[in-house]
Design an enzyme around this catalytic site. Structure first.
Site, mmCIF file in Angstrom:
data_model
loop_
_atom_site.group_PDB
_atom_site.id
_atom_site.type_symbol
_atom_site.label_atom_id
_atom_site.label_comp_id
_atom_site.label_asym_id
_atom_site.label_seq_id
_atom_site.Cartn_x
_atom_site.Cartn_y
_atom_site.Cartn_z
ATOM 1 N N HIS A 19 0.832 -1.216 0.000
ATOM 2 C CA HIS A 19 0.000 0.000 0.000
ATOM 3 C C HIS A 19 0.864 1.263 0.000
ATOM 4 O O HIS A 19 0.525 2.263 0.630
ATOM 5 C CB HIS A 19 -0.945 0.045 1.209
ATOM 6 N N ASN A 64 -10.241 -2.794 2.793
ATOM 7 C CA ASN A 64 -9.999 -2.827 1.351
ATOM 8 C C ASN A 64 -11.304 -2.615 0.602
ATOM 9 O O ASN A 64 -12.378 -2.627 1.203
ATOM 10 C CB ASN A 64 -9.424 -4.191 0.933
#
Ligand code: HDD
Length: 711
Positions: free
Chosen positions: A93, A166
């Protein structure tokens, strides 16, 4: 141009100084300086004003440049700060964008939790959110095929609560101990460091085959969910199972959901690929633009809860992060709303230094024994140390209500002053749920963790034909980038367990043996909310959609103005794209008049159709020029191929015909082949401006995303 720059500065000044809306904003504001208020000067880090930023102190002899002096602490400090200004990027990420906003519940969940953030309907909780891709480095592109991170920090009055979620509700692995393996497998391969920000390579797919638990998640990642149109048009999921604890100490298992009010929308793959090069910042710019324009992104917040007594009621383990809780079995209860309404002021201190931890919870919320969550609770807390250092929780973006200087004589507990005492649970101190635990220490999980295919089938069965087709092509693309037959052949073999047709089609595409028999019978079940078409807003909207209006000299100016007004009234963002970025004159206009012409925002070569959701070409003699302009033709063709809404009026109909042939013919051909095109929109109208605009807006609102089929 000067005026543009000064407008930009005004925006910055406003953002940093005005409109303080909540406590966290006020807290950050205390530490914010605004470099545009003319009160700030170049200084050293120790506060002394500096006279030059340009010349190192050096010996000058008779006008000749001599050696630089080590004693120039000002130059040394400048270089020293620069040498160390990078911090390690997140291991996953790494690329992301953030924004501030607020969260509020409109229905109290006090039956299941005593967390005030979920029960107090009079409260507005400030939030910071960071969206991200997973695989790529900080500098990679936004629109790659990937899972998107959806991490939210709620600055509640009881401390910070982080949901580190997510846009896909399940995960690749069940056990946190496998995380380094999946991450190493998806990241660039170790020998040559390729590919960047892509799962399309041998190692990723090798891992997928060797972990059948990943099957469900890879189906999601290969679906349209892997290429969202916007961060603002994605669902958010807490993924892991948490607990909620009510005031009587009763526990419920819970999953968290965020559903975007604009609906769930995706790019088509060809657009995503092109945008990676044309505008690698596409998603972050889209987020900033919507907030700047006041079309605030919003999500409904919902919970799925299960009393402890129902833990064993399902054919999957409710603590398994590779499984959803189908809504038909456990309905979502929507109780709140999340809105993003303020852009960041400084990327580094607000987005890069933001640190989220699944272990950050507040009283009324607790952990389950989900084996992925248990490991995450260690990992996030741990990684911040190497990324940000030991004081990471003191950084402005991360700190809760704490002060940074603690005055007083003691720094231990207990102490003779009884200073900084712990707080009993009855007064708000955090109390872990007293879960009864008994067992044998073993490296095992419950039996139900070993079933991996049912929900992969459920997901696939629930997709619409265009979604299935996209998924098939995505697998075709990915496996085409795997050059070891053992890798793509095995994956095609695994696909037999989900759907024989899918396996056959992908195998044919990628050159694997085409299977004749299914691996497992398909149970045929579906769940309504797994297709993203389920989330189309009840009222069609074009809010925040970007519409390009193509013009050249001789365009029909009245129509363009009317179109701009209509689009703005619907909260859409019109952009005039000219044959050049200087005044373009309308049909029959007197160029000497001061009100003549129109200044386009961009020119045809500076932008591409991929950056817009729709295209409009007004009538007028400009079409004769546009028809001979290769780039203008390309705009129309490409927008058409991506099944964007295209509107053309008057003479522009000829341009459309030149670009894509007879509209009617193309329509028939598109609808026929594969039967996957649900709709595509080309609206052409004669000179009647009003009806043409109305039709165009109607078409825009009704445009379906899945029409972009043949890529
Ligand atoms: Fe993770 C970052 C989401 C499993 C270890 N993860 C990270 C971020 C998101 C997620 C959104 C970015 C946070 C930010 O914006 O700063 N991760 C998930 C989800 C998971 C998941 C939804 C499955 C349910 N993650 C997971 C596991 C581990 C990690 C099992 C380790 C055992 N994740 C990390 C990390 C990161 C991270 C290495 C990198 C940067 C950071 O934490 O702060 O610790």
């Amino acid at each position: 141009m000067a005026s543009k720059i000064s407008q930009g500065v005004e925006k910055v000044v406003t953002m940093a100084s005005n409109g303080i809306t909540d406590k966290k904003h006020a807290d950050l504001h205390r530490d914010t300086v605004n470099i545009h208020d003319n009160k700030h000067f170049s200084t050293t880090d120790f506060g002394t004003k500096v006279a030059t930023q340009d010349d190192w102190l050096r010996v000058v002899n008779d006008g000749r440049t001599g050696p630089s002096l080590l004693e120039d602490q000002i130059a040394r400090e400048k270089i020293h700060r620069f040498d160390h200004e990078r911090i390690p990027e997140r291991v996953v990420h790494a690329r992301g964008a953030g924004a501030f906003g607020s969260f509020r519940v409109y229905e109290s969940a006090e039956d299941v939790t005593h967390a005030k953030v979920l029960t107090d309907t009079s409260r507005t909780t400030p939030v910071f959110i960071r969206f991200s891709t997973v695989q790529g480095s900080r500098g990679s592109a936004d629109t790659v095929r990937d899972v998107r991170g959806f991490a939210i920090k709620f600055y509640t009055e009881e401390g910070n609560w982080d949901i580190v979620g997510n846009d896909i509700p399940v995960f690749f692995i069940q056990d946190a101990m496998k995380f380094p393996d999946i991450v190493h497998a998806v990241k660039p391969e170790p020998d040559r460091e390729v590919p960047q920000a892509q799962s399309a390579h041998n190692n990723f797919w090798d891992f997928q085959y060797l972990h059948s638990e990943a099957t469900h998640m890879f189906m999601w990642a290969m679906s349209d969910r892997g290429v969202p149109r916007s961060f603002r048009m994605m669902q958010g999921f807490g993924v892991n199972t948490f607990r909620l604890i009510n005031k009587d100490g009763i526990s419920h298992f819970v999953k968290f959901h965020f559903t975007p009010t604009l609906g769930v929308h995706s790019l088509v793959w060809d657009e995503a690929l092109k945008l990676s090069g044309q505008d690698p910042d596409f998603h972050r710019k889209d987020l900033y633009e919507a907030i700047d324009e006041g079309v605030y992104p919003k999500w409904k917040f919902g919970i799925q809860t299960l009393p402890d007594s129902r833990q064993d009621d399902f054919d999957f383990d409710i603590l398994d992060a590779t499984k959803i809780w189908p809504e038909e079995d456990v309905p979502i209860r929507y109780i709140g709303e999340l809105e993003l309404n303020r852009n960041i002021d400084e990327f580094f201190t607000q987005v890069e230094q933001a640190a989220f931890c699944t272990s950050h919870i507040v009283p009324g919320i607790d952990f389950s024994d989900d084996p992925l969550l248990q490991g995450r609770n260690f990992s996030y807390f741990d990684t911040q140390l190497s990324r940000l250092g030991i004081n990471w929780q003191e950084l402005p973006i991360n700190r809760p209500g704490r002060h940074r200087i603690t005055a007083g004589k003691v720094n231990y507990w207990p102490n003779r002053f009884e200073a900084v005492p712990p707080v009993p649970p009855s007064e708000g101190g955090f109390n872990s749920f007293p879960e009864k635990i008994q067992g044998i220490a073993e490296r095992l999980k419950s039996k139900k963790f070993s079933e991996h295919i049912n929900q992969a089938q459920l997901f696939y069965n629930s997709l619409t034909p265009p979604e299935k087709y996209h998924l098939e092509n995505a697998l075709g693309f990915e496996l085409d980038h795997c050059d070891e037959p053992i890798v793509y052949e095995r994956i095609c073999d695994r696909l037999r367990d989900i759907d024989l047709e899918l396996a056959k089609n992908v195998a044919t595409l990628v050159g694997a043996p085409v299977p004749e028999k299914e691996g497992r019978p398909n149970h045929g079940k579906k769940s309504k909310s797994l297709s993203q078409t389920y989330f189309m807003p009840s009222e069609p909207t074009i809010a925040s959609r970007r519409v390009a209006i193509l013009i050249g000299d001789g365009f029909d100016k009245a129509t363009v103005k009317a179109m701009q007004t209509s689009l703005k009234a619907a909260n859409a963002f019109p952009f005039v794209i000219g044959v050049r970025r200087s005044t373009i004159y309308g049909e029959g206009e007197d160029k000497s008049s001061s009100s003549a012409g129109m200044m386009p925002a961009h020119h045809l070569e500076g932008m591409r159709s991929t950056m817009f959701d729709a295209l409009f070409i007004p009538g007028g003699s400009h079409n004769q020029t546009l028809q001979k302009n290769g780039r203008a033709i390309h705009w129309v063709r490409e927008a058409f191929a991506h099944c964007k809404a295209i509107g053309a009026m008057g003479e522009a109909v000829e341009l459309i015909k030149t670009a894509i042939g007879s509209v009617d013919k193309v329509k028939l051909a598109s609808v026929g082949e594969q039967g996957v095109i649900e709709s595509y929109g080309v609206v052409t109208a004669g000179k009647s401006e009003a009806s043409g605009i109305g039709e165009m807006i109607k078409m825009l609102k009704g445009a379906k995303d899945f029409a972009g089929a043949f890529f």
